[in-house]
Enzyme design. Sequence first.
Site, PDB file in Angstrom:
ATOM      1  N   CYS A   1     -11.485   0.045  11.548  1.00 14.53           N
ATOM      2  CA  CYS A   1     -10.483  -0.913  12.173  1.00 14.53           C
ATOM      3  C   CYS A   1      -9.788  -0.049  13.076  1.00 14.53           C
ATOM      4  O   CYS A   1      -9.725   1.236  13.175  1.00 14.53           O
ATOM      5  CB  CYS A   1      -9.735  -1.597  11.113  1.00 14.53           C
ATOM      6  SG  CYS A   1      -8.740  -0.319  10.361  1.00 14.53           S
TER       7      CYS A   1
ATOM      8  N   HIS B   1      -1.044   1.559  -5.479  1.00 12.52           N
ATOM      9  CA  HIS B   1      -1.689   1.590  -4.183  1.00 12.52           C
ATOM     10  C   HIS B   1      -0.361   2.287  -3.214  1.00 12.52           C
ATOM     11  O   HIS B   1       0.730   2.067  -3.397  1.00 12.52           O
ATOM     12  CB  HIS B   1      -2.156   0.386  -3.803  1.00 12.52           C
ATOM     13  CG  HIS B   1      -3.073   0.560  -2.327  1.00 12.52           C
ATOM     14  ND1 HIS B   1      -2.520   0.890  -1.201  1.00 12.52           N
ATOM     15  CD2 HIS B   1      -4.373   0.814  -1.996  1.00 12.52           C
ATOM     16  CE1 HIS B   1      -3.493   1.037  -0.038  1.00 12.52           C
ATOM     17  NE2 HIS B   1      -4.508   0.770  -0.885  1.00 12.52           N
TER      18      HIS B   1
ATOM     19  N   GLU C   1       0.055   2.116  -0.214  1.00 11.74           N
ATOM     20  CA  GLU C   1       0.736   1.025   0.654  1.00 11.74           C
ATOM     21  C   GLU C   1       1.883   0.469   0.127  1.00 11.74           C
ATOM     22  O   GLU C   1       3.097   0.171   0.605  1.00 11.74           O
ATOM     23  CB  GLU C   1      -0.294   0.307   1.343  1.00 11.74           C
ATOM     24  CG  GLU C   1       0.401  -0.802   2.434  1.00 11.74           C
ATOM     25  CD  GLU C   1      -0.433  -1.721   2.926  1.00 11.74           C
ATOM     26  OE1 GLU C   1      -1.675  -1.430   3.192  1.00 11.74           O
ATOM     27  OE2 GLU C   1       0.162  -2.775   3.229  1.00 11.74           O
TER      28      GLU C   1
ATOM     29  N   CYS D   1      -3.875  -7.841   7.313  1.00  9.47           N
ATOM     30  CA  CYS D   1      -4.049  -7.555   8.701  1.00  9.47           C
ATOM     31  C   CYS D   1      -5.514  -8.367   9.115  1.00  9.47           C
ATOM     32  O   CYS D   1      -6.323  -8.873   8.491  1.00  9.47           O
ATOM     33  CB  CYS D   1      -4.292  -6.075   8.731  1.00  9.47           C
ATOM     34  SG  CYS D   1      -5.764  -5.617   8.325  1.00  9.47           S
TER      35      CYS D   1
ATOM     36  N   SER E   1      -8.985  -0.395  -1.029  1.00 10.47           N
ATOM     37  CA  SER E   1      -8.830  -1.903  -1.463  1.00 10.47           C
ATOM     38  C   SER E   1      -9.655  -2.636  -0.854  1.00 10.47           C
ATOM     39  O   SER E   1     -10.250  -3.649  -1.454  1.00 10.47           O
ATOM     40  CB  SER E   1      -7.228  -2.125  -1.117  1.00 10.47           C
ATOM     41  OG  SER E   1      -7.007  -3.330  -1.639  1.00 10.47           O
ATOM     42  N   ASN E   2      -9.594  -2.548   0.699  1.00 11.69           N
ATOM     43  CA  ASN E   2     -10.310  -3.542   1.637  1.00 11.69           C
ATOM     44  C   ASN E   2     -11.798  -3.619   1.184  1.00 11.69           C
ATOM     45  O   ASN E   2     -12.346  -4.854   1.337  1.00 11.69           O
ATOM     46  CB  ASN E   2      -9.887  -3.516   2.932  1.00 11.69           C
ATOM     47  CG  ASN E   2     -10.674  -2.408   3.443  1.00 11.69           C
ATOM     48  OD1 ASN E   2     -11.806  -2.438   4.213  1.00 11.69           O
ATOM     49  ND2 ASN E   2     -10.169  -1.009   3.610  1.00 11.69           N
TER      50      ASN E   2
ATOM     51  N   SER F   1     -12.092   1.505   6.547  1.00 13.59           N
ATOM     52  CA  SER F   1     -12.152   3.026   6.535  1.00 13.59           C
ATOM     53  C   SER F   1     -13.731   3.672   6.225  1.00 13.59           C
ATOM     54  O   SER F   1     -13.601   4.962   6.397  1.00 13.59           O
ATOM     55  CB  SER F   1     -11.294   3.487   5.059  1.00 13.59           C
ATOM     56  OG  SER F   1     -11.757   2.905   4.149  1.00 13.59           O
TER      57      SER F   1
HETATM   58  O1  0CN Z   1      -9.602   2.100   2.680  1.00 10.75           O
HETATM   59  P1  0CN Z   1      -8.341   2.230   3.398  1.00 10.75           P
HETATM   60  O2  0CN Z   1      -8.001   3.626   4.131  1.00 10.75           O
HETATM   61  O3  0CN Z   1      -7.216   1.481   2.745  1.00 10.75           O
HETATM   62  P2  0CN Z   1      -6.859   0.400   1.676  1.00 10.75           P
HETATM   63  O4  0CN Z   1      -8.040  -0.639   1.896  1.00 10.75           O
HETATM   64  O5  0CN Z   1      -7.133   0.920   0.343  1.00 10.75           O
HETATM   65  O6  0CN Z   1      -5.540  -0.233   1.824  1.00 10.75           O
HETATM   66  O7  0CN Z   1      -8.428   1.419   4.992  1.00 10.75           O
HETATM   67  C1  0CN Z   1      -7.664   1.407   5.916  1.00 10.75           C
HETATM   68  C2  0CN Z   1      -6.390   0.471   5.653  1.00 10.75           C
HETATM   69  C3  0CN Z   1      -5.257   0.748   5.624  1.00 10.75           C
HETATM   70  C4  0CN Z   1      -3.889   0.715   5.681  1.00 10.75           C
HETATM   71 FE1  SF4 Z   2      -4.239  -1.407   9.949  1.00 10.83          FE
HETATM   72 FE2  SF4 Z   2      -5.085  -1.084   7.345  1.00 10.83          FE
HETATM   73 FE3  SF4 Z   2      -5.646  -3.262   8.631  1.00 10.83          FE
HETATM   74 FE4  SF4 Z   2      -6.823  -1.073   9.473  1.00 10.83          FE
HETATM   75  S1  SF4 Z   2      -7.117  -2.130   7.539  1.00 10.83           S
HETATM   76  S2  SF4 Z   2      -5.603  -2.313  11.029  1.00 10.83           S
HETATM   77  S3  SF4 Z   2      -5.457   0.470   9.033  1.00 10.83           S
HETATM   78  S4  SF4 Z   2      -3.515  -2.459   8.039  1.00 10.83           S
END
Ligand code: 0CN
Ligand code: SF4
Length: 332
Positions: A27, A139, A141, A209, A238-239, A281
């Site tokens: 993202c 977490h 965040e 988001c 998490s995502n 990520s």
């Molecule tokens: O996997 P991520 O680093 O984080 P989470 O899904 O565990 O929050 O992905 C980016 C998200 C952010 C902030």
């Molecule tokens: Fe921002 Fe996390 Fe959403 Fe990516 S997944 S746009 S880093 S809040």
Amino acid sequence: MELASTQEQSEDGGARRVLLAGPRSFCAGVERAIEIVEKALEHQGAPVYVRKQIVHNAHVVDDLANRGAVFVEELDEVPDGATVVFSAHGVSPAVREDADQRGLEVIDGTCPLVTRVHAKARRLAARGDTIVLIGHAGHEEVEGTMGEAPESMVLVDKPGDIDALDLPDPEKVSYLTQTTLSVDETAVFIDELKQKFPLLQESAADDICYATTNRQNALREITAESDLVLVVGSTNSSNSVRLVELARKEGTPAYLIDRAADIKPEWLDGVTTVGLTAGASAPPALVEEVVEALRLRGPVTVEEREITRETTQFELPSALRGRGRHETEASA
Ligand code: 0CN
Ligand code: SF4
């Protein structure tokens, strides 16, 4: 990415179709955070300290560590006067103050969409609300957001938590959410909150988001057609974990894999259609690696199902600006 099919000698011989969910993988907030570390390394040279994993992906962290980033858990591991990057998930004001007092040079990798939630937390607390934060305990965040107004915030991370809430003024309650939750589960939490606190000060929406929402919607489009779903991502993401849960809830076996080598051959028994996606990520190259690994097992055709095209980009912090790919900020 090469989308054409190839005919190769297979281990199990079965022809397969891969359904690629789109959007998937990086993202805008993750791209920005990684670029911040890369630019800091480029301009200042190694080592560049990073508090916590810059994003929750083992491959990204290993790659940056090999290039001179030093990942630490807390600021006391950073030498006086050094530069430290804060991760995409954000930090509490206490961490910022600590860095300030230590004279550390901070480059903030916090995703602007997380920063937006922090600003809301401050605003709601300042008007005297008790804020129910929907998110996962532990977490990073959640720790950062809670730190904005610890006295005014309570965390709920399972449905029973709402029932047990005993808040000082039930007429002055509002809510915030972590950005990377399940859209469906969060809606249930919010419904329950509204039942318990009919005067809930409603936020315009949850704080999940665009990237989290899009990846869940895109996966939902291909899950029913898939015999198996593979989600590229790390276990602390998490995502990414939410994507696996979504596919399983829809009745399709699903696994989280850090990379192609994690695929167990027995998962593919009798599978002709593989649904493939990646958390926000997880690098796109790892998705390609999975497709290539499947090709070694038999002929593969790849179909991409893109439900929307993401155009969001975020500016780099001013100290690094003007030298990168992300020089304009588009709305999320
Ligand atoms: O996997 P991520 O680093 O984080 P989470 O899904 O565990 O929050 O992905 C980016 C998200 C952010 C902030
Ligand atoms: Fe921002 Fe996390 Fe959403 Fe990516 S997944 S746009 S880093 S809040």
